[in-house]
Design a protein around this motif. Structure first.
Motif, mmCIF file in Angstrom:
data_model
loop_
_atom_site.group_PDB
_atom_site.id
_atom_site.type_symbol
_atom_site.label_atom_id
_atom_site.label_comp_id
_atom_site.label_asym_id
_atom_site.label_seq_id
_atom_site.Cartn_x
_atom_site.Cartn_y
_atom_site.Cartn_z
ATOM 1 N N MET A 57 38.138 -26.303 7.554
ATOM 2 C CA MET A 57 37.501 -25.275 7.699
ATOM 3 C C MET A 57 36.118 -25.564 7.383
ATOM 4 S SD MET A 57 38.931 -22.036 5.199
ATOM 5 C CE MET A 57 40.599 -22.183 6.019
ATOM 6 N N SER A 58 35.366 -24.490 7.836
ATOM 7 C CA SER A 58 33.955 -24.693 7.554
ATOM 8 C C SER A 58 33.685 -23.945 6.436
ATOM 9 C CB SER A 58 33.342 -23.909 8.805
ATOM 10 O OG SER A 58 33.381 -22.504 8.957
ATOM 11 N N VAL A 59 32.548 -24.534 5.653
ATOM 12 C CA VAL A 59 32.092 -23.737 4.478
ATOM 13 C C VAL A 59 31.501 -22.738 4.814
ATOM 14 C CG1 VAL A 59 30.635 -24.177 2.368
ATOM 15 C CG2 VAL A 59 32.306 -26.020 3.295
ATOM 16 N N VAL A 60 31.859 -21.347 4.106
ATOM 17 C CA VAL A 60 31.164 -20.294 4.494
ATOM 18 C C VAL A 60 30.336 -19.886 3.136
ATOM 19 C CG1 VAL A 60 31.658 -17.557 4.726
ATOM 20 C CG2 VAL A 60 33.034 -19.316 5.891
ATOM 21 N N SER A 61 29.100 -19.605 3.694
ATOM 22 C CA SER A 61 28.307 -19.025 2.583
ATOM 23 C C SER A 61 28.356 -17.606 2.871
ATOM 24 C CB SER A 61 26.765 -19.784 2.734
ATOM 25 O OG SER A 61 25.978 -18.819 2.062
ATOM 26 N N SER A 62 28.568 -16.782 1.627
ATOM 27 C CA SER A 62 28.345 -15.472 1.887
ATOM 28 C C SER A 62 27.072 -14.870 2.096
ATOM 29 C CB SER A 62 28.730 -14.664 0.573
ATOM 30 O OG SER A 62 27.839 -14.882 -0.446
ATOM 31 N N ARG A 82 36.466 -5.218 -1.747
ATOM 32 C CA ARG A 82 37.025 -6.285 -1.621
ATOM 33 C C ARG A 82 36.234 -7.555 -2.200
ATOM 34 N NH1 ARG A 82 38.848 -3.763 3.577
ATOM 35 N NH2 ARG A 82 40.990 -3.229 3.163
ATOM 36 N N LEU A 83 35.082 -7.701 -1.909
ATOM 37 C CA LEU A 83 34.152 -8.549 -2.575
ATOM 38 C C LEU A 83 33.742 -8.231 -4.165
ATOM 39 C CD1 LEU A 83 31.510 -8.586 0.346
ATOM 40 C CD2 LEU A 83 33.423 -10.302 -0.033
ATOM 41 N N ASN A 84 34.029 -7.213 -4.492
ATOM 42 C CA ASN A 84 33.668 -6.746 -5.638
ATOM 43 C C ASN A 84 32.212 -7.253 -6.487
ATOM 44 O OD1 ASN A 84 34.324 -5.247 -7.972
ATOM 45 N ND2 ASN A 84 35.349 -7.282 -9.088
ATOM 46 N N TYR A 85 31.261 -6.739 -5.550
ATOM 47 C CA TYR A 85 29.989 -6.878 -6.107
ATOM 48 C C TYR A 85 29.695 -6.371 -7.394
ATOM 49 C CZ TYR A 85 28.075 -8.566 -1.604
ATOM 50 O OH TYR A 85 27.739 -9.140 -0.504
ATOM 51 N N PRO A 86 28.943 -7.191 -8.336
ATOM 52 C CA PRO A 86 28.689 -6.978 -9.717
ATOM 53 C C PRO A 86 27.879 -5.810 -9.552
ATOM 54 C CG PRO A 86 27.854 -9.216 -9.278
ATOM 55 C CD PRO A 86 28.666 -8.843 -8.103
ATOM 56 N N PRO A 87 27.456 -5.050 -10.547
ATOM 57 C CA PRO A 87 26.446 -3.741 -10.585
ATOM 58 C C PRO A 87 25.284 -4.276 -10.119
ATOM 59 C CG PRO A 87 27.730 -3.744 -12.792
ATOM 60 C CD PRO A 87 28.058 -5.098 -11.916
ATOM 61 N N ILE A 103 35.789 -13.387 0.480
ATOM 62 C CA ILE A 103 36.293 -12.803 -0.581
ATOM 63 C C ILE A 103 36.459 -13.765 -1.864
ATOM 64 C CG2 ILE A 103 38.422 -11.560 -1.634
ATOM 65 C CD1 ILE A 103 38.879 -10.332 1.238
ATOM 66 N N LEU A 104 36.853 -14.685 -1.699
ATOM 67 C CA LEU A 104 37.283 -16.027 -2.845
ATOM 68 C C LEU A 104 35.967 -16.165 -3.613
ATOM 69 C CD1 LEU A 104 40.231 -18.190 -1.650
ATOM 70 C CD2 LEU A 104 40.096 -16.674 -3.569
ATOM 71 N N ARG A 105 35.247 -16.600 -2.627
ATOM 72 C CA ARG A 105 33.814 -17.003 -3.247
ATOM 73 C C ARG A 105 33.051 -15.840 -4.026
ATOM 74 N NH1 ARG A 105 31.958 -22.143 -1.571
ATOM 75 N NH2 ARG A 105 32.945 -22.995 0.218
ATOM 76 N N SER A 106 33.207 -14.482 -3.440
ATOM 77 C CA SER A 106 32.499 -13.491 -3.974
ATOM 78 C C SER A 106 33.105 -13.113 -5.132
ATOM 79 C CB SER A 106 32.384 -12.252 -2.899
ATOM 80 O OG SER A 106 31.835 -11.266 -3.665
ATOM 81 N N ARG A 107 34.443 -13.357 -5.460
ATOM 82 C CA ARG A 107 35.119 -13.205 -6.782
ATOM 83 C C ARG A 107 35.250 -14.363 -7.611
ATOM 84 N NH1 ARG A 107 39.165 -8.616 -7.132
ATOM 85 N NH2 ARG A 107 38.452 -7.126 -5.338
ATOM 86 N N ASP A 108 34.322 -15.300 -7.362
ATOM 87 C CA ASP A 108 34.391 -16.583 -8.090
ATOM 88 C C ASP A 108 35.754 -17.131 -8.293
ATOM 89 O OD1 ASP A 108 31.970 -14.854 -10.256
ATOM 90 O OD2 ASP A 108 31.833 -16.453 -8.751
ATOM 91 N N GLY A 109 36.620 -17.206 -7.095
ATOM 92 C CA GLY A 109 37.601 -17.825 -6.901
ATOM 93 C C GLY A 109 37.874 -18.940 -5.933
ATOM 94 N N TRP A 110 36.462 -19.306 -5.521
ATOM 95 C CA TRP A 110 36.674 -20.537 -4.702
ATOM 96 C C TRP A 110 36.985 -21.898 -5.382
ATOM 97 C CZ3 TRP A 110 37.834 -20.788 0.323
ATOM 98 C CH2 TRP A 110 37.499 -22.263 0.941
#
Lengths: 420, 219
Positions: free
Chosen positions: A1-6, A79-84, B102-109
């Motif tokens: 699986m490729s590494v995904v950078s957000s 879903r991503l739950n970005y911090p404030p 989602i996992l990376r964004s929630r520091d779960g990766w």
């Protein structure tokens, strides 16, 4: 699986039609700015930049609830739950295209000087710098005001606040025909523009009086005040984001009642070709619920009369009219979105050519008002005549068609190509 | 281990009309599945929107443990997995990419991230077309991707609005099994569904919303 950078995957910032609209508007504004700047001396450029800052401030005072809210990416952001702090950066980023529309033409207005490109660079830069501070401050002030308006708006909407207004509407029939929860936004628009206008007037007076500290200081103060409030809200920005988005989603997207305003009746569209009349009627009902375009058109023409009363050069009036007509016809893009125009439904109902025709007539709804306003100008101002009114009526007709074609091509056209 | 989700006198009205939810008090406990039932327009979606911070109450409070969810949405959502009635997934990503984001964004990766994603998608029977873009998925495949997105970050609270819609029989059974395992591990699940036959045997509680409530807006 490729590494995904957000960071590789941007949230849905804008649909294709919206990007085209921003791009087209930027090109036109830059063209107008370059034309206005040709041959202008430094004093004229400075005044022009101040007027530009005033116009931009008006747009920023109106824009945030229409551009930012409701946020189309809310469920993904959950879903991503970005911090404030990251939510704040994300929303500020969505103002980017609007800021570009203000800043890039301003830079051209300051520096586009083919006859003497390197002369008076200091004065040009100072004028541009002050205008940028004023515009940036107005944008920041407006952003932070609207982004935190959710609780107050919801309280008004649900009858827990603004009871004095409800009494005035009920007892005296006064009030604007808006959902009650949007009245705080109306007050906010007025307040934000008044603050920006005051700052611009102070800047102008300071430049006239030779007080550079005050001239720079007022813009810096506006930017600083906005920055301070943003910093204060940064930690708890998630609460502001979700509550304000929730309110605008209810009022703009999913409110129980369709509208508090009387919707346009079918019989009023006798001037539309019968083939397109049903879809023009449905489109206008949607557009009227999305945007108070009548008030914006009226405001724009008030600005036109003000310019003519002040004896503004005809090139400035032409540039202003071009911007107004482009902005008005571009609003048909609001009808070319998945929520307003689900592609399968659209393609079943009529052909792409018919949708171009439909949206052209949606835009032409304002032709009478535009022509009437220009005729009034021609009546009282010897500079302009009936030929000028006819020319701009033709420009509006052409822009109506072009905007409709662009919006339809970007939406239904894209859906048709994807389905092929 | 999940905390309790407690509604205290929650009222929600749209505009100044009659309330869709009226002074509702309820406790959702960890290790339980609560099924929301009621006719169309009774307030199930409104309740889920309130619990997922997509809507704010007119009055009343929603607490997750000692956390006021509407005052601290980010801290609350860190514990929550969501399946919405509307889809709202990015069309130009594949399902595995979405889950990784989602996992990376929630520091779960972690190093086992790809394996966790593959295992979850296998359980939901999202086949080899998972490497295609979400925009090309059928409605059933998109729903599987949504359910996976809700579960991938090991939430403590699961809020699902019609999760079994568009699913074939095998995937329905797999999803129900996942919910059963989630609850058995101490999770708190609140599900609105018209497919009560599939969920009724598992439900620890049923919350019936009043059919006399006025129509709620679309989700």
């Amino acid at each position: 699986m490729s590494v995904v950078s957000s960071d590789r995957f941007s949230l849905r910032a804008s649909a294709g039609a919206q990007r085209l609209a921003y791009g087209g508007l930027l090109v036109l504004l830059c063209g107008a700015a370059a034309l206005l700047g040709v041959g202008a001396d430094v004093g004229t450029r400075t005044s022009g930049l101040r007027l530009w800052a005033l116009a931009a401030s008006g747009v920023f005072a109106l824009a945030p609830p229409n551009v930012l809210l409701p946020d189309p990416n809310t469920t993904l952001l959950q879903r991503l739950n970005y911090p404030p702090a990251r939510l704040l950066r994300y929303q500020l980023g969505r103002m980017g295209p609007l800021l570009a529309l203000a800043i890039v033409p301003a830079a051209l207005l300051a520096y586009a000087d083919p006859a003497a490109p390197l002369q008076h660079l200091g004065a040009k830069t100072a004028a541009l710098g002050q205008a940028l501070l004023l515009m940036g401050g107005a944008a920041g002030d407006s952003f932070v005001h609207f982004a935190t308006l959710g609780p107050r708006s919801q309280a008004w909407q649900e009858g827990q606040a603004g009871t004095w207004y409800a009494r005035a509407v009920e007892e005296r029939g006064q009030g604007v025909s808006l959902p009650r929860g949007l009245v705080p936004a109306l007050f906010a628009t007025t307040r934000c523009f008044a603050v920006a206008l005051t700052a611009i007037l102070v800047n102008g007076a300071a430049v006239q009086a030779g007080l550079p500290v005050v001239a720079w200081g007022v813009g810096l103060a506006l930017v600083g005040w906005a920055a301070l409030r943003l910093r204060r809200h940064r930690r708890g920005y998630d609460r502001h984001f979700y509550q304000t988005t929730a309110f605008y989603a209810e009022v703009m997207g999913g409110g129980v009642r369709a509208s508090e305003r009387e919707p346009v009746p079918y019989s009023a569209l006798y001037w539309v070709l019968p083939r397109w009349r049903p879809s023009v009627w449905a489109s206008l009902r949607q557009l009227d619920r999305r945007l108070p375009l009548g008030r914006l058109v009226a405001l724009a023409h008030a600005g036109l009369w003000l310019l003519c009363l002040r004896g503004a050069p005809s090139s400035l009036v032409a540039g202003y009219l071009a911007v107004v007509f482009i902005a008005q016809t571009a609003t048909c893009g609001l009808l070319a979105t998945p929520t307003a125009a689900p592609p399968p439904f659209q393609l079943t109902l009529q052909s792409i050519g018919d949708w171009v025709g439909t949206r052209t007539f949606v835009n032409l709804r304002w032709l009478g008002a535009h022509a009437g306003s220009l005729a009034l100008v021609a009546l009282f101002d010897d500079t302009y005549g009936l030929a000028w009114v006819g020319l701009w009526a033709g420009v509006h007709g052409g822009l109506s068609l072009v905007a409709a074609a662009v919006a339809t091509g970007a939406h239904e056209g894209r859906a048709r190509r994807a389905a092929a | 281990m999940a905390s309790s989700l407690v509604l205290t006198d929650v009222t929600k009205r749209y505009g100044d009309g009659p309330p869709v939810l009226d002074a509702l008090s309820h406790r959702f406990s960890p290790g339980t599945l609560t099924v929301l039932v009621g006719p169309n327009g009774a307030g199930k979606t409104t309740l889920l929107r309130l619990l997922s911070v997509l809507a704010y109450p007119t009055s009343g409070t929603v607490q997750y443990g000692d956390l006021a969810v509407h005052a601290h949405p980010h801290r609350y959502l860190a514990h929550v997995g969501l399946v919405h009635a509307g889809v709202g997934l990015p069309e130009h990503l594949t399902a595995p990419e979405l889950l990784e984001w989602i996992l990376r964004s929630r520091d779960g990766w972690a190093d086992d991230g790809p394996d966790r994603i593959a295992a979850l998608l296998d359980r939901l029977q999202l086949d080899e077309r998972r490497t295609n873009r979400i925009g090309t998925y059928s409605s059933g495949m998109t729903q599987k991707a949504q359910i996976a997105a809700a579960l991938i970050a090991d939430p403590d609270v699961l809020l699902m609005d019609e999760p079994l819609r568009s699913l074939d029989t095998a995937t329905t059974e797999a999803t129900v099994a996942l919910i059963e395992d989630f609850v058995a591990d101490g999770g708190l699940a609140v599900v609105a569904s018209h497919l009560t036959d599939a969920l009724a045997p598992l439900a620890d509680d049923t919350l019936t919303l009043d059919s006399m409530s006025p129509a709620e807006p679309a989700a």
